[in-house]
Design a protein around this motif. Structure first.
Motif, PDB file in Angstrom:
ATOM      1  N   TYR A 249      -8.921 -10.744  32.986  1.00 21.60           N
ATOM      2  CA  TYR A 249      -8.847 -12.181  33.171  1.00 21.60           C
ATOM      3  C   TYR A 249      -7.470 -12.668  32.784  1.00 21.60           C
ATOM      4  N   ARG A 250      -7.075 -13.777  33.381  1.00 19.60           N
ATOM      5  CA  ARG A 250      -5.830 -14.444  32.996  1.00 19.60           C
ATOM      6  C   ARG A 250      -6.190 -15.804  32.413  1.00 19.60           C
ATOM      7  N   GLN A 251      -5.533 -16.157  31.301  1.00 26.17           N
ATOM      8  CA  GLN A 251      -5.721 -17.474  30.714  1.00 26.17           C
ATOM      9  C   GLN A 251      -4.374 -18.145  30.538  1.00 26.17           C
ATOM     10  N   ASP A 252      -4.165 -19.269  31.197  1.00 24.89           N
ATOM     11  CA  ASP A 252      -2.970 -20.080  30.992  1.00 24.89           C
ATOM     12  C   ASP A 252      -3.235 -21.063  29.858  1.00 24.89           C
ATOM     13  N   SER A 253      -2.165 -21.513  29.240  1.00 21.82           N
ATOM     14  CA  SER A 253      -2.270 -22.330  28.041  1.00 21.82           C
ATOM     15  C   SER A 253      -3.171 -23.543  28.249  1.00 21.82           C
ATOM     16  N   GLY A 254      -4.183 -23.686  27.415  1.00 20.41           N
ATOM     17  CA  GLY A 254      -5.077 -24.832  27.484  1.00 20.41           C
ATOM     18  C   GLY A 254      -6.083 -24.797  28.612  1.00 20.41           C
ATOM     19  N   LYS A 255      -6.180 -23.651  29.287  1.00 23.27           N
ATOM     20  CA  LYS A 255      -7.083 -23.548  30.442  1.00 23.27           C
ATOM     21  C   LYS A 255      -8.175 -22.521  30.192  1.00 23.27           C
ATOM     22  N   GLY A 256      -9.102 -22.455  31.166  1.00 25.45           N
ATOM     23  CA  GLY A 256     -10.158 -21.459  31.111  1.00 25.45           C
ATOM     24  C   GLY A 256      -9.679 -20.102  31.615  1.00 25.45           C
ATOM     25  N   LEU A 257     -10.632 -19.182  31.770  1.00 26.27           N
ATOM     26  CA  LEU A 257     -10.315 -17.817  32.184  1.00 26.27           C
ATOM     27  C   LEU A 257     -10.533 -17.649  33.687  1.00 26.27           C
ATOM     28  N   ARG A 258      -9.602 -16.944  34.329  1.00 23.47           N
ATOM     29  CA  ARG A 258      -9.746 -16.671  35.764  1.00 23.47           C
ATOM     30  C   ARG A 258      -9.732 -15.169  35.991  1.00 23.47           C
ATOM     31  N   LEU A 259     -10.645 -14.705  36.814  1.00 22.37           N
ATOM     32  CA  LEU A 259     -10.819 -13.274  37.044  1.00 22.37           C
ATOM     33  C   LEU A 259      -9.772 -12.736  38.006  1.00 22.37           C
ATOM     34  N   ILE A 260      -9.085 -11.673  37.588  1.00 20.79           N
ATOM     35  CA  ILE A 260      -8.045 -11.057  38.420  1.00 20.79           C
ATOM     36  C   ILE A 260      -8.629  -9.868  39.191  1.00 20.79           C
ATOM     37  N   TYR A 261      -9.105  -8.877  38.452  1.00 24.14           N
ATOM     38  CA  TYR A 261      -9.733  -7.694  39.026  1.00 24.14           C
ATOM     39  C   TYR A 261     -10.894  -7.275  38.127  1.00 24.14           C
ATOM     40  N   TYR A 262     -11.855  -6.570  38.743  1.00 27.69           N
ATOM     41  CA  TYR A 262     -12.868  -5.919  37.931  1.00 27.69           C
ATOM     42  C   TYR A 262     -13.247  -4.592  38.574  1.00 27.69           C
ATOM     43  N   SER A 263     -13.946  -3.766  37.799  1.00 31.23           N
ATOM     44  CA  SER A 263     -14.281  -2.413  38.252  1.00 31.23           C
ATOM     45  C   SER A 263     -15.665  -2.062  37.716  1.00 31.23           C
ATOM     46  N   ILE A 264     -16.561  -1.656  38.604  1.00 30.91           N
ATOM     47  CA  ILE A 264     -17.937  -1.425  38.181  1.00 30.91           C
ATOM     48  C   ILE A 264     -18.182   0.035  37.788  1.00 30.91           C
ATOM     49  N   THR A 265     -17.218   0.899  38.086  1.00 30.66           N
ATOM     50  CA  THR A 265     -17.338   2.297  37.677  1.00 30.66           C
ATOM     51  C   THR A 265     -15.968   2.945  37.825  1.00 30.66           C
ATOM     52  N   GLU A 266     -15.835   4.168  37.318  1.00 33.12           N
ATOM     53  CA  GLU A 266     -14.567   4.885  37.416  1.00 33.12           C
ATOM     54  C   GLU A 266     -14.098   4.940  38.875  1.00 33.12           C
ATOM     55  N   ASN A 267     -12.808   4.657  39.083  1.00 32.90           N
ATOM     56  CA  ASN A 267     -12.161   4.673  40.401  1.00 32.90           C
ATOM     57  C   ASN A 267     -12.593   3.533  41.328  1.00 32.90           C
ATOM     58  N   ASP A 268     -13.442   2.637  40.849  1.00 30.19           N
ATOM     59  CA  ASP A 268     -13.803   1.476  41.656  1.00 30.19           C
ATOM     60  C   ASP A 268     -12.871   0.313  41.334  1.00 30.19           C
TER      61      ASP A 268
END
Lengths: 114, 109
Positions: free
Chosen positions: A35-54
């Protein structure tokens, strides 16, 4: 219990530089997130992975690459740092990617681009 | 518009008083999490909820999936409760957690 370790804690880069952040978890969780969080803001999802190599794109994947080298580790690369960019990058993991997965977070990596 | 709206955006509380924070969802959410981010930036897990309520010490949280909201009640606020509270809802539409923008709480003596 377990722990999520992010390295480095602080990262200073130059404009245009490629920068890599690393995340390790010992929960034995299947799913990992960046996740990325800019100052004073909420969290935004960049990437995720549900298993190895995913790899799955989040809402903010442009300008980033990610790699799930093994179950316990998930890396994030800023492909070209933007001048004056400043943000905190947070790694998280959960047992599953579904709604039974409680999120646990690392301490964060703070990026400053000069 | 925002899929997860938190209110209020900021709050100042006298030590020893009570308050409630709220999250409204415009997505189909099946689980909700509440976090407290301390001034150093660390995110602490407070609650992980399916529809229903949970209590932990001075904190109590409820999640109503039919009415699409969740609340976090703070009783007898202490100085160490200060920080930013985030809720995150699991969106069954795209299988991701969606975060609210946070409520910045300051407890004053």
């Amino acid at each position: 219990g377990g722990i999520i370790t992010q390295t480095p804690k602080f990262l200073i880069g130059q404009e245009g530089q490629k920068l890599t952040l690393k995340c390790q978890q010992n929960f034995n969780h299947d799913t990992m997130y960046w996740y990325r969080q800019d100052s004073g803001k909420g969290l935004r999802l960049i990437y995720y992975s549900i298993t190895e190599n995913d790899l799955q794109k989040g809402d903010l994947s442009e300008g980033y690459d990610a790699s799930r080298e093994k179950k316990s580790s998930f890396s994030l690369t800023v492909t070209s740092a933007q001048k004056n960019e400043m943000a905190v990058f947070l790694c998280a993991s959960s047992m599953t990617g579904g709604d039974t997965g409680q999120l646990y977070f690392g301490e964060g990596s703070k990026l400053t681009v000069l | 518009g925002d899929k997860v709206k938190q209110s209020p955006s900021a709050l100042s509380l006298q030590e020893g008083t009570n308050s409630a924070l709220r999250c409204n969802f415009s997505i189909a959410a099946t689980t909700v999490q509440w976090f407290l981010q301390n001034p150093r930036g660390s995110l602490m897990n407070l609650f992980y909820l399916v529809p229903g309520t949970k209590e932990n010490g001075r904190l109590k949280s409820a999640f109503d999936s039919k009415e699409s909201y969740s609340t976090l009640h703070i009783r007898d606020a202490q100085l160490e409760d200060s920080g930013t509270y985030f809720c995150a809802a699991f969106n069954t539409g795209n299988y991701k957690y969606v975060f609210g923008a946070g409520t910045r709480l300051k407890v004053i003596a």
